[in-house]
Design an enzyme around this catalytic site. Structure first.
Site, PDB file in Angstrom:
ATOM      1  N   ASP A   8      25.740 -60.020 -12.317  1.00  0.00           N
ATOM      2  CA  ASP A   8      25.427 -60.756 -11.097  1.00  0.00           C
ATOM      3  C   ASP A   8      26.741 -61.307 -10.537  1.00  0.00           C
ATOM      4  O   ASP A   8      27.813 -61.051 -11.098  1.00  0.00           O
ATOM      5  CB  ASP A   8      24.414 -61.863 -11.399  1.00  0.00           C
ATOM      6  CG  ASP A   8      23.588 -62.260 -10.186  1.00  0.00           C
ATOM      7  OD1 ASP A   8      23.902 -61.825  -9.057  1.00  0.00           O
ATOM      8  OD2 ASP A   8      22.618 -63.023 -10.344  1.00  0.00           O
ATOM      9  N   GLU A  10      27.087 -64.745  -8.629  1.00  0.00           N
ATOM     10  CA  GLU A  10      27.281 -66.179  -8.422  1.00  0.00           C
ATOM     11  C   GLU A  10      27.996 -66.853  -9.587  1.00  0.00           C
ATOM     12  O   GLU A  10      28.652 -67.879  -9.402  1.00  0.00           O
ATOM     13  CB  GLU A  10      25.927 -66.855  -8.187  1.00  0.00           C
ATOM     14  CG  GLU A  10      25.282 -66.542  -6.847  1.00  0.00           C
ATOM     15  CD  GLU A  10      24.453 -65.272  -6.852  1.00  0.00           C
ATOM     16  OE1 GLU A  10      23.827 -64.973  -5.829  1.00  0.00           O
ATOM     17  OE2 GLU A  10      24.437 -64.588  -7.908  1.00  0.00           O
ATOM     18  N   HIS A  61      23.397 -57.793  -8.253  1.00  0.00           N
ATOM     19  CA  HIS A  61      23.460 -58.831  -7.228  1.00  0.00           C
ATOM     20  C   HIS A  61      23.018 -58.298  -5.873  1.00  0.00           C
ATOM     21  O   HIS A  61      23.487 -57.235  -5.428  1.00  0.00           O
ATOM     22  CB  HIS A  61      24.887 -59.372  -7.091  1.00  0.00           C
ATOM     23  CG  HIS A  61      25.044 -60.331  -5.941  1.00  0.00           C
ATOM     24  ND1 HIS A  61      24.557 -61.609  -5.979  1.00  0.00           N
ATOM     25  CD2 HIS A  61      25.623 -60.177  -4.721  1.00  0.00           C
ATOM     26  CE1 HIS A  61      24.826 -62.216  -4.829  1.00  0.00           C
ATOM     27  NE2 HIS A  61      25.464 -61.362  -4.055  1.00  0.00           N
ATOM     28  N   HIS A 105      23.591 -67.172 -13.106  1.00  0.00           N
ATOM     29  CA  HIS A 105      23.527 -68.536 -12.575  1.00  0.00           C
ATOM     30  C   HIS A 105      22.264 -69.226 -13.067  1.00  0.00           C
ATOM     31  O   HIS A 105      21.305 -68.586 -13.509  1.00  0.00           O
ATOM     32  CB  HIS A 105      23.532 -68.515 -11.041  1.00  0.00           C
ATOM     33  CG  HIS A 105      22.497 -67.597 -10.472  1.00  0.00           C
ATOM     34  ND1 HIS A 105      21.172 -67.946 -10.341  1.00  0.00           N
ATOM     35  CD2 HIS A 105      22.591 -66.319 -10.020  1.00  0.00           C
ATOM     36  CE1 HIS A 105      20.498 -66.929  -9.833  1.00  0.00           C
ATOM     37  NE2 HIS A 105      21.329 -65.919  -9.634  1.00  0.00           N
ATOM     38  N   HIS A 117      19.586 -70.493  -7.842  1.00  0.00           N
ATOM     39  CA  HIS A 117      18.379 -69.977  -7.191  1.00  0.00           C
ATOM     40  C   HIS A 117      17.649 -69.083  -8.185  1.00  0.00           C
ATOM     41  O   HIS A 117      18.145 -68.823  -9.278  1.00  0.00           O
ATOM     42  CB  HIS A 117      18.715 -69.187  -5.916  1.00  0.00           C
ATOM     43  CG  HIS A 117      19.456 -67.916  -6.169  1.00  0.00           C
ATOM     44  ND1 HIS A 117      20.817 -67.861  -6.405  1.00  0.00           N
ATOM     45  CD2 HIS A 117      19.022 -66.624  -6.252  1.00  0.00           C
ATOM     46  CE1 HIS A 117      21.193 -66.616  -6.605  1.00  0.00           C
ATOM     47  NE2 HIS A 117      20.116 -65.840  -6.530  1.00  0.00           N
ATOM     48  N   GLU A 157      16.313 -66.368 -13.432  1.00  0.00           N
ATOM     49  CA  GLU A 157      16.746 -64.987 -13.661  1.00  0.00           C
ATOM     50  C   GLU A 157      17.206 -64.763 -15.097  1.00  0.00           C
ATOM     51  O   GLU A 157      17.013 -63.681 -15.657  1.00  0.00           O
ATOM     52  CB  GLU A 157      17.844 -64.620 -12.668  1.00  0.00           C
ATOM     53  CG  GLU A 157      17.317 -64.523 -11.240  1.00  0.00           C
ATOM     54  CD  GLU A 157      18.403 -64.312 -10.206  1.00  0.00           C
ATOM     55  OE1 GLU A 157      19.413 -63.640 -10.530  1.00  0.00           O
ATOM     56  OE2 GLU A 157      18.254 -64.804  -9.083  1.00  0.00           O
TER      57      GLU A 157
END
Length: 297
Positions: A8, A10, A61, A105, A117, A157
């Site tokens: 990912d 972030e 991502h 994240h 998120h 996630e």
């Protein structure tokens, strides 16, 4: 030995703002470079420990087209593009020996965490309830055979993907991101090696390692994690599972209840369903996330 590296954006060192993660923003090319370099560090670490390993890298991502193919370590194969089965874990199967989560994240509503998120920002929370054998699953209020033992987990996630890996019997041996993401992983995944590459100060601020220092730590940690893969248990959520999903938009709820088995639950923001196993639950959550991208006509 087969490893899947899910990357990912972030949680990459140096990245703190959506201008670095959004293809339509000015700083995105720099974010892609940082992301690809951290993926390469983890590939190198896996192959330091297991020189003959098969390594798949799943671009995980946004569009799933962020990693720079020509810059990626040529010893690995790249999974990119969408839609695709297993989403952020494309390439995972029953022969995978270890999963490594890079640049992840913290879940929505937690933190402080950089760019926190769940999925696409439209999912506010996912709660998964598991029950021990003999629990009251019929709503009678009486346990069958033994006392009720229900465990409720709030998953972002990290948890959603770790449980899907566990559904295939695969442990998550490494996770990197900010300190909040690493704390979430440590709480949910005992034994997983965590690499905090920045300390979150807020949604768009952090104290971050130099990217080269982060890559050095990731390479060493990946080698250590792969070496200890048989000591790290997979996250296994045994069905049937009761799932509640909080959604940001009432329009998404109106669409969600068109899916067989999905019903309105508490208040105006929550839908619920029961899944026979975690694989089914995961796919339904992905579908809800996709429905959340549909806007009213």
């Amino acid at each position: 030995m087969k490893a899947l590296i899910s990357v990912d954006m972030e949680g990459i060192s140096g990245i703190v703002h959506s201008s670095e993660t959004n293809p339509e923003r000015y700083d995105y090319p720099r974010g892609r470079e940082l992301m690809t370099a951290e993926a390469n560090a983890v590939i190198a670490g896996v192959l330091d420990a297991e020189p003959t390993a098969e390594v798949l890298v799943a671009d995980a991502h946004g569009t799933f087209r962020n990693l720079l193919p020509e810059r990626l370590d040529r010893r690995a194969r790249l999974v990119r593009g969408k839609p695709r089965a297993l989403n952020m874990l494309a390439g995972l199967d029953g022969e995978t020996d270890a999963a490594l989560f890079v640049g992840y994240h913290v879940r929505a509503g937690e933190g402080p965490g950089v760019l926190a998120h769940t999925m696409n920002g439209e999912i506010l929370d996912v709660r998964v309830t598991t029950r021990a054998p003999g629990d009251d699953v019929r709503g009678t209020g009486r346990a069958v055979g033994e006392a009720v033992r229900a465990t409720v987990r709030s998953l972002g996630e990290i948890g959603l993907n770790a449980a899907m890996a566990g559904h295939h019997g695969v442990p998550v041996v490494l996770l990197s991101g900010d300190d909040a993401a690493c704390a979430e992983a440590s709480d949910l995944l005992p034994g997983t090696v965590t690499v905090p590459v920045k300390e979150a100060l807020g949604m768009a601020a952090a104290v971050t390692l130099h990217p080269e220092e982060a890559r050095d730590r990731l390479r060493r940690a990946a080698a250590d994690a792969v070496t200890r893969r048989t000591e790290i248990p997979p996250l296994t959520l045994t069905g049937p599972l009761e799932v509640e999903v909080d959604l940001a938009s009432p329009h998404t709820i109106d669409l969600a209840v068109l899916v067989p088995g999905v019903t309105r639950a508490r208040g105006a923001r929550t839908v619920a369903f029961t899944a026979p196993d975690y694989g089914t639950a995961y796919r339904l959550v992905l579908l809800l996330a996709q429905l959340a991208t549909i806007r009213p006509a």
